[in-house]
Design a protein around this motif. Structure first.
Motif, PDB file in Angstrom:
ATOM      1  N   LEU A  85      24.640  63.854  33.748  1.00 17.95           N
ATOM      2  CA  LEU A  85      24.957  62.810  34.722  1.00 17.95           C
ATOM      3  C   LEU A  85      25.816  61.713  34.095  1.00 17.95           C
ATOM      4  CD1 LEU A  85      21.616  62.485  36.712  1.00 17.95           C
ATOM      5  CD2 LEU A  85      23.627  63.895  37.200  1.00 17.95           C
ATOM      6  N   VAL A 106      21.731  69.791  36.704  1.00 17.73           N
ATOM      7  CA  VAL A 106      20.571  68.908  36.579  1.00 17.73           C
ATOM      8  C   VAL A 106      19.547  69.209  37.667  1.00 17.73           C
ATOM      9  CG1 VAL A 106      19.825  66.503  36.748  1.00 17.73           C
ATOM     10  CG2 VAL A 106      21.852  67.079  35.419  1.00 17.73           C
ATOM     11  N   ILE A 107      20.003  69.422  38.889  1.00 22.39           N
ATOM     12  CA  ILE A 107      19.083  69.720  39.991  1.00 22.39           C
ATOM     13  C   ILE A 107      18.349  71.038  39.730  1.00 22.39           C
ATOM     14  CG2 ILE A 107      18.935  70.277  42.447  1.00 22.39           C
ATOM     15  CD1 ILE A 107      21.404  68.427  42.822  1.00 22.39           C
ATOM     16  N   LEU A 165      15.783  60.890  39.854  1.00 17.34           N
ATOM     17  CA  LEU A 165      16.802  61.916  39.651  1.00 17.34           C
ATOM     18  C   LEU A 165      17.341  62.431  40.983  1.00 17.34           C
ATOM     19  CD1 LEU A 165      16.910  64.719  37.084  1.00 17.34           C
ATOM     20  CD2 LEU A 165      17.115  65.330  39.486  1.00 17.34           C
ATOM     21  N   ALA A 213      22.347  56.646  35.316  1.00 19.51           N
ATOM     22  CA  ALA A 213      22.530  57.966  34.696  1.00 19.51           C
ATOM     23  C   ALA A 213      22.154  57.993  33.220  1.00 19.51           C
ATOM     24  CB  ALA A 213      23.985  58.407  34.856  1.00 19.51           C
ATOM     25  N   ILE A 249      26.149  68.101  38.171  1.00 20.93           N
ATOM     26  CA  ILE A 249      25.062  67.598  39.019  1.00 20.93           C
ATOM     27  C   ILE A 249      24.145  68.737  39.428  1.00 20.93           C
ATOM     28  CG2 ILE A 249      24.492  66.386  41.147  1.00 20.93           C
ATOM     29  CD1 ILE A 249      27.201  65.031  41.006  1.00 20.93           C
ATOM     30  N   LEU A 286      26.528  63.041  45.096  1.00 19.23           N
ATOM     31  CA  LEU A 286      27.100  64.145  45.872  1.00 19.23           C
ATOM     32  C   LEU A 286      27.666  63.689  47.214  1.00 19.23           C
ATOM     33  CD1 LEU A 286      24.528  66.994  45.156  1.00 19.23           C
ATOM     34  CD2 LEU A 286      26.947  66.977  44.524  1.00 19.23           C
ATOM     35  N   TYR A 314      31.473  68.427  39.354  1.00 19.77           N
ATOM     36  CA  TYR A 314      30.307  68.415  40.237  1.00 19.77           C
ATOM     37  C   TYR A 314      29.293  69.484  39.846  1.00 19.77           C
ATOM     38  CZ  TYR A 314      32.202  64.909  43.390  1.00 19.77           C
ATOM     39  OH  TYR A 314      32.667  63.733  43.922  1.00 19.77           O
ATOM     40  N   ARG A 365      25.833  76.162  42.845  1.00 15.43           N
ATOM     41  CA  ARG A 365      26.023  75.838  41.423  1.00 15.43           C
ATOM     42  C   ARG A 365      27.028  76.800  40.775  1.00 15.43           C
ATOM     43  NH1 ARG A 365      22.608  78.036  37.111  1.00 15.43           N
ATOM     44  NH2 ARG A 365      23.100  76.971  35.165  1.00 15.43           N
ATOM     45  N   THR A 410      21.219  61.932  42.218  1.00 15.23           N
ATOM     46  CA  THR A 410      22.071  63.086  42.496  1.00 15.23           C
ATOM     47  C   THR A 410      22.481  63.129  43.957  1.00 15.23           C
ATOM     48  OG1 THR A 410      20.082  64.483  42.708  1.00 15.23           O
ATOM     49  CG2 THR A 410      21.221  64.489  40.570  1.00 15.23           C
ATOM     50  N   SER A 411      21.596  62.681  44.841  1.00 20.51           N
ATOM     51  CA  SER A 411      21.959  62.578  46.251  1.00 20.51           C
ATOM     52  C   SER A 411      23.154  61.647  46.423  1.00 20.51           C
ATOM     53  CB  SER A 411      20.770  62.052  47.063  1.00 20.51           C
ATOM     54  OG  SER A 411      21.158  61.746  48.391  1.00 20.51           O
TER      55      SER A 411
END
Length: 208
Positions: free
Chosen positions: A38, A155-156, A6, A32, A152, A14, A149, A139, A10-11
């Motif tokens: 995602l 999710v983080i 994950l 994803a 993402i 972004l 965005y 966020r 996500t890295s």
């Protein structure tokens, strides 16, 4: 999806959507799969033209101070404390064998996520936990901007530790006052994003 995968995905998502990233559509969709947010983001990313998504990225992260990807700015602004925080991050990376390219700052969120994916829980995720407030402010700013965005960041945040009452109080102050200012010649920061519509999330289940 496990935590390492994950954070790695996500890295990647972004980073600037260059030709190489956009050409990897099948791989991104497969990676994803199973995480609704995602999947939706990848669908958006691959639906627009390269010019459209690249312009959107620049407008979102490079032209809006409130939604920059450099995490130490949220806590320290452009002050000497930020320089010390950057140095400590760089030393942490070096101790685990991660060396940055020339010109890269260690607090860039994709780099922080890559470190978490590579080193793993504990030491690898420590910078994410340390900058939890900044991630939450980012966020909220992305939700304010109504950009995909934000998916993402949702999710983080879902896999990071729950925000404490002290964290929430600090977030409210940061959103109201903006980051500290010490260096002369900076643009006015202004008020941060309104956090009230976006309840902080933490410890949510990611695997679908």
């Amino acid at each position: 999806m496990n935590r390492s995968d994950l954070f790695q995905l996500t890295s990647l998502l972004l980073t600037y959507p260059d030709e190489e990233l956009l050409a990897a559509g099948d791989e991104l969709r497969a990676a994803a799969a199973g995480v609704d947010e995602l999947e939706r983001f990848v669908q958006w990313l691959l639906t627009g033209t390269r010019t459209e998504v690249q312009r959107h990225y620049v407008q979102t992260f490079d032209l809006r101070r409130r939604s920059g990807l450099y995490l130490t700015y949220y806590l320290h602004g452009d002050t000497r404390k930020r320089g010390m925080a950057l140095l400590m991050l760089k030393q942490r990376y070096r101790a685990h064998g991660l060396h940055l390219a020339d010109g890269e700052l260690p607090d860039l969120l994709p780099i922080v996520l890559e470190f978490a994916a590579t080193v793993g829980p504990g030491a690898g995720e420590a910078p994410l936990r340390q900058h939890r407030q900044g991630i939450e402010l980012l966020r909220a700013a992305l939700h304010d901007a109504r950009t995909p965005y934000a998916l993402i960041l949702d999710v983080i945040c879902a896999v990071l530790p729950q925000l404490t009452g002290e964290d929430l109080a600090a977030l409210t102050a940061l959103a109201s006052d903006g980051p500290p200012v010490e260096t002369v010649g900076l643009d006015a920061v202004g008020l941060g994003p309104d956090l009230s519509p976006y309840p902080a999330c933490g410890n949510a289940e990611v695997s679908r």
